[in-house]
Design a protein around this motif. Sequence first.
Motif, short mmCIF file in Angstrom:
data_model
loop_
_atom_site.label_atom_id
_atom_site.label_comp_id
_atom_site.label_asym_id
_atom_site.label_seq_id
_atom_site.Cartn_x
_atom_site.Cartn_y
_atom_site.Cartn_z
N ASN A 147 -34.82 38.47 58.02
CA ASN A 147 -35.29 39.32 59.19
C ASN A 147 -36.58 38.64 59.69
N PHE A 148 -36.46 38.17 61.11
CA PHE A 148 -37.77 37.61 61.77
C PHE A 148 -38.89 38.44 61.78
N ALA A 149 -38.56 39.68 62.25
CA ALA A 149 -39.78 40.66 62.26
C ALA A 149 -40.50 41.08 61.06
N LYS A 150 -39.85 40.99 60.14
CA LYS A 150 -40.45 41.32 58.69
C LYS A 150 -41.32 40.10 58.21
N ILE A 151 -40.63 38.86 58.46
CA ILE A 151 -41.64 37.72 57.88
C ILE A 151 -42.66 37.38 58.90
N SER A 152 -42.64 38.06 60.19
CA SER A 152 -43.71 37.96 60.98
C SER A 152 -44.91 38.92 60.66
N GLU A 153 -44.64 40.06 60.10
CA GLU A 153 -45.46 40.98 59.55
C GLU A 153 -46.22 40.68 58.45
N GLU A 154 -45.36 39.87 57.46
CA GLU A 154 -45.96 39.60 56.25
C GLU A 154 -46.69 38.28 56.12
N LYS A 155 -46.29 37.17 57.15
CA LYS A 155 -46.96 36.05 56.99
C LYS A 155 -47.67 35.55 58.39
N SER A 156 -47.30 36.03 59.66
CA SER A 156 -47.99 35.23 60.78
C SER A 156 -49.61 35.87 60.82
N ILE A 157 -50.33 34.56 61.17
CA ILE A 157 -51.71 34.95 61.28
C ILE A 157 -52.16 35.38 62.65
N ASP A 158 -51.08 35.61 63.76
CA ASP A 158 -51.36 35.99 64.99
C ASP A 158 -51.49 37.45 65.13
N ASP A 159 -52.75 38.01 64.72
CA ASP A 159 -52.73 39.60 64.66
C ASP A 159 -52.27 40.34 66.10
N GLY A 160 -52.39 39.70 67.12
CA GLY A 160 -51.99 40.21 68.22
C GLY A 160 -50.58 40.47 68.37
#
Length: 264
Positions: free
Chosen positions: A162-175
């Motif tokens: 799941n793209f959204a789930k990985i983004s929430e867990e690992k992305s460093i772009d707080d925006g």
Amino acid sequence: MRLTKFSQVMVVSILGLVALSAQAQSTGVVAKVNGVAIPQSRLELMVKANVAQGQPDGPEMRKALRENLIAEEILAQEATKKKLDKDPEVIAQLELSRQAVLVRAFQADYIKSNAVNDNTLRKEYEVLKVQMGDKEYKARHILVESESVARDIIASLKKGANFAKISEEKSIDDGSKENGGELNWSPPAAYVRPFSEALVKLSKGGLTEQPVQTSFGWHVIQLMDIRPMEVPSFEEVKQNIQQRVLQREFATVVQDLRSKAKVE
């Protein structure tokens, strides 16, 4: 990661310089503190600064500002009695404040003396239209610090993660991470070049095969949709274009002065 649309790209901070450096024309005295007069011009300058920040001018605001000036004068007098004005650090801070005021005055004088004609503004507008293109892209991304992590994410996504789930867990772009990595509709030119170049090569729903490196880190990008872009009219963005041109020209003036200055 800063991502802006056509009209926002042309917005610059130079607008605030005029309001903050305008000189008050009023005469008179607001109050006297231990025999020291507080000039009306000082109050008017503070009123202008507050109005520039969106506060309405009125008796209540003026009363509050007057009280602030009185309190500050009292404290300044006490500091002088204690000879704090002789402290080397205080002297340095006062000189920095004086320098900042002079810089703003120079900037405001440049703006006042260098109006940009409509012909120049329209040429700038046409250049910006070409740069922005005629399409907007809706994308989402996951930003991480290393290429290896980005590669692992791409592999996971290809397996159905799941793209959204990985983004929430690992992305460093707080925006964007809390929004599943989704970015606003934007033309390619609104993004840094490696990101935009990778984005325009994707088909709708497509995912970058390799991580994309920018100054922000490593991106995994997915194109969600494309649509025609409605470019604002010249009149809608004229003021922002003028500020953009003035900022660029002022930067040239600063560079020229720097080249002529004797710096040892």
